[in-house]
Design a protein around this motif. Structure first.
Motif, PDB file in Angstrom:
ATOM      1  N   PRO A  98       0.824  -1.212   0.000  1.00  9.01           N
ATOM      2  CA  PRO A  98       0.000   0.000   0.000  1.00  9.01           C
ATOM      3  C   PRO A  98       0.868   1.278   0.000  1.00  9.01           C
ATOM      4  CG  PRO A  98      -0.739  -1.540   1.685  1.00  9.01           C
ATOM      5  CD  PRO A  98       0.532  -2.095   1.123  1.00  9.01           C
ATOM      6  N   ARG A  99       0.338   2.318  -0.615  1.00  9.22           N
ATOM      7  CA  ARG A  99       1.052   3.601  -0.693  1.00  9.22           C
ATOM      8  C   ARG A  99       1.501   4.055   0.708  1.00  9.22           C
ATOM      9  NH1 ARG A  99       0.999   8.697  -3.198  1.00  9.22           N
ATOM     10  NH2 ARG A  99      -0.586   9.760  -1.964  1.00  9.22           N
ATOM     11  N   GLY A 100       2.725   4.517   0.785  1.00 12.87           N
ATOM     12  CA  GLY A 100       3.205   5.017   2.074  1.00 12.87           C
ATOM     13  C   GLY A 100       3.672   3.917   3.018  1.00 12.87           C
ATOM     14  N   THR A 101       3.761   2.675   2.505  1.00 17.15           N
ATOM     15  CA  THR A 101       4.331   1.598   3.319  1.00 17.15           C
ATOM     16  C   THR A 101       5.518   1.026   2.546  1.00 17.15           C
ATOM     17  OG1 THR A 101       3.109  -0.254   2.353  1.00 17.15           O
ATOM     18  CG2 THR A 101       2.012   0.959   4.126  1.00 17.15           C
ATOM     19  N   PHE A 146       1.344   4.436  12.653  1.00 15.81           N
ATOM     20  CA  PHE A 146       0.553   4.607  11.423  1.00 15.81           C
ATOM     21  C   PHE A 146      -0.052   6.010  11.372  1.00 15.81           C
ATOM     22  CE2 PHE A 146       0.589   0.349  13.068  1.00 15.81           C
ATOM     23  CZ  PHE A 146       0.900  -0.437  11.964  1.00 15.81           C
ATOM     24  N   ARG A 147       0.223   6.703  10.284  1.00 16.37           N
ATOM     25  CA  ARG A 147      -0.400   8.026  10.108  1.00 16.37           C
ATOM     26  C   ARG A 147      -0.808   8.168   8.650  1.00 16.37           C
ATOM     27  NH1 ARG A 147       3.599  12.044  13.722  1.00 16.37           N
ATOM     28  NH2 ARG A 147       3.641  10.639  15.516  1.00 16.37           N
ATOM     29  N   GLY A 148      -2.046   8.592   8.418  1.00 14.67           N
ATOM     30  CA  GLY A 148      -2.529   8.731   7.040  1.00 14.67           C
ATOM     31  C   GLY A 148      -2.038  10.018   6.414  1.00 14.67           C
ATOM     32  N   GLU A 149      -0.719  10.132   6.230  1.00 11.54           N
ATOM     33  CA  GLU A 149      -0.155  11.355   5.675  1.00 11.54           C
ATOM     34  C   GLU A 149       0.035  11.199   4.172  1.00 11.54           C
ATOM     35  OE1 GLU A 149       2.426  13.619   8.101  1.00 11.54           O
ATOM     36  OE2 GLU A 149       3.180  11.808   9.062  1.00 11.54           O
ATOM     37  N   ARG A 150       0.278  12.332   3.490  1.00 15.68           N
ATOM     38  CA  ARG A 150       0.632  12.251   2.072  1.00 15.68           C
ATOM     39  C   ARG A 150       2.075  11.772   1.997  1.00 15.68           C
ATOM     40  NH1 ARG A 150       1.963  16.323  -1.023  1.00 15.68           N
ATOM     41  NH2 ARG A 150       1.373  17.795   0.598  1.00 15.68           N
ATOM     42  N   LEU A 208       6.032   8.415   5.805  1.00 11.57           N
ATOM     43  CA  LEU A 208       5.329   7.182   5.444  1.00 11.57           C
ATOM     44  C   LEU A 208       4.011   7.086   6.187  1.00 11.57           C
ATOM     45  CD1 LEU A 208       8.581   5.256   5.855  1.00 11.57           C
ATOM     46  CD2 LEU A 208       7.218   5.007   3.788  1.00 11.57           C
ATOM     47  N   ARG A 209       3.185   6.154   5.737  1.00 11.38           N
ATOM     48  CA  ARG A 209       1.941   5.890   6.473  1.00 11.38           C
ATOM     49  C   ARG A 209       2.157   4.825   7.536  1.00 11.38           C
ATOM     50  NH1 ARG A 209      -2.504   6.481   1.642  1.00 11.38           N
ATOM     51  NH2 ARG A 209      -2.416   8.745   1.662  1.00 11.38           N
TER      52      ARG A 209
END
Ligand code: HAM
Length: 434
Positions: free
Chosen positions: A9-12, A122-126, A132-133
């Motif tokens: 997944p994006r950001g991982t 975990f953070r839902g960042e851009r 990273l997420r």
């Protein structure tokens, strides 16, 4: 039908074996340092009740407003002002550690509890470089009733600095500041609003809202015009009570005593609401815009705010991915090598080789084989790739004599070894395995 190819997944990021050796070396270094300072490990769940984060990190913080990764099936209410329900992946470790400290009444077990964690957050960042997420933190939290002390704050800061040094990171800066008590923070908010009155119209729409709701957040805004406004602010510590001023002076004196290089930056307020008194950041210019290697500070009200006893606390967290980015390139960590690689060119000898391989492993020797009877040459290549110290060749003639050929891969020397003497012979040649 073309089947869908899945990616992380994006950001991982997947951490592959050639990188995990580096991670393990970093984690081992950290564990060593942390035990020198008397810290014990705590492991908390990767998700917690959403309300825990909203109440500790702050309803108006960016983390709670924009970055919470909340589990969709949990029927969550995230509206401002409402008690939040549902479950959220932890964006940081402090709130979870405080929850565990209260839940298990750790205050009754020790007067000062020193905990550490090495965990994913975990953070839902851009996502972008260094952001990273799912990322990882090495963090510490020190909690205990009436334990606030400038010496302890200094020790915690020194520990963060020593961890970075032990990872070979040299190019970093330590900036410290003090927010003072909760009352001092109110004074600071007043001073900020006053100085920003005529300037706030030049700030971004987000900051115009922050002016009312959480004026401290304006100081962290990355917007160009907001930064220019913040640069003009004059903060001189006048929000602090005499006792808070004395506390901060003691901290600065102790850091000097311990030979730590730092600068005082009165504009560091930190993006999480729970801090009181000491706050600090460790930054590296090599990281670009996401330059924080780690950060922390004191949070004397949080334990009580979350329903626990009155207990002071201080801690920090270092970002593992950012530390890896900031490490000097040349510091490679070697992959673990095999002690012995079994080479079995004849199918008929596979059984006995498999039995002996298991026997060597039970004796504590790292052994491997190709599991196939490929050519001698290709199996030798595999032995080399595994960095094996020895190759054990089960050739047809020797095998029928009840022996195999042991080859020292570095020296090139070969000797014939009786099969039931293999473990003893290898142990004699591998002092570290005895
Ligand atoms: P924080 O400043 O939010 O503090 O995060 C600490 C460190 O985690 C950052 O300096 C950075 O290295 C890393 N980090 C944060 N977000 C990301 C991201 N999206 N991607 C990669 N790395 C990231 C805290 O979390 C506090 N709990 C620290 C603390 C502990 N204060 C007291 N005790």
């Amino acid at each position: 039908m073309i089947s869908k190819k899945f990616s992380a997944p994006r950001g991982t990021a997947d951490i592959l074996p050639e990188e995990t050796v580096l991670w393990q070396s970093l984690e081992n270094q950290a564990r060593q340092q942390l035990s020198l300072y008397g810290y014990q490990e705590i492991r908390t769940p990767v998700f917690e009740e959403t309300g825990l984060f909203a109440r500790s990190i702050g309803q108006t913080s960016d983390v709670v407003q924009k970055q919470m990764l909340t589990l969709a099936s949990q029927n969550t209410t995230v509206d401002q002002g409402k008690e939040l329900s549902g479950l959220t992946l932890r964006p940081e470790g402090t709130a979870a550690v405080v929850r565990a400290y209260i839940e298990h009444r750790l205050d009754t077990k020790e007067s000062l509890t020193k905990l550490f964690y090495i965990s994913p957050m975990f953070r839902g960042e851009r996502p972008q470089k260094g952001r990273l997420r799912q990322f990882h933190q090495i963090g510490v939290e020190v909690l205990g009733p009436q334990t606030a002390s400038a010496y302890l704050d200094a020790e915690v800061i020194v520990l963060a600095v020593n961890l970075l040094n032990s990872f070979g990171i040299k190019d970093f800066q330590l900036k410290i500041n003090t927010l003072g008590t909760r009352e001092d923070k109110c004074n600071l908010a007043g001073i900020l609003r006053q100085q920003l009155t005529s300037e706030i119209k030049n700030c971004c729409p987000d900051c115009q809202q922050r002016y009312e709701r959480n004026v401290f957040r304006i100081l962290d805004c990355k917007n160009h015009s907001c930064k220019a406004v913040v640069a003009r602010l004059k903060l001189d510590g006048s929000h602090l009570s005499p006792a808070s001023q004395k506390y901060f002076q003691e901290l600065c004196d102790t850091l000097k005593l311990l030979n730590v290089t730092f600068t005082v930056d009165t504009k560091i307020v930190r993006g999480l609401d729970y801090y009181t008194h000491t706050v600090f950041e460790l930054t590296s210019p090599s990281l670009g815009s996401q330059d924080a290697l780690g950060a922390g500070g004191r949070y004397n009200n949080l334990v009580e705010d979350l329903g626990g006893p009155a207990a002071d606390a201080v801690g920090f967290a270092l970002g593992v991915e950012r530390m890896i980015l900031a490490r000097p390139e040349h510091q490679k960590v070697a992959m673990p090598a095999a002690d012995v690689f079994f080479i079995v060119p004849d199918e008929a000898n596979l059984n006995e080789a498999a039995r002996l391989l298991e026997e060597t492993r039970r004796a504590g020797i790292a052994g491997d084989m190709s599991y196939q009877t490929a050519s001698l040459k290709s199996q030798m290549r595999q032995a080399n790739k595994k960095g094996a110290a020895f190759a054990l060749i089960f050739g047809g003639d020797e095998f029928s004599r009840g022996t195999a050929t042991l080859k020292d891969m570095k020296e090139g020397e070969q000797q014939e070894v009786v099969l039931n003497q293999i473990v003893a012979t290898l142990l004699a040649k591998l002092p570290s395995r005895r």
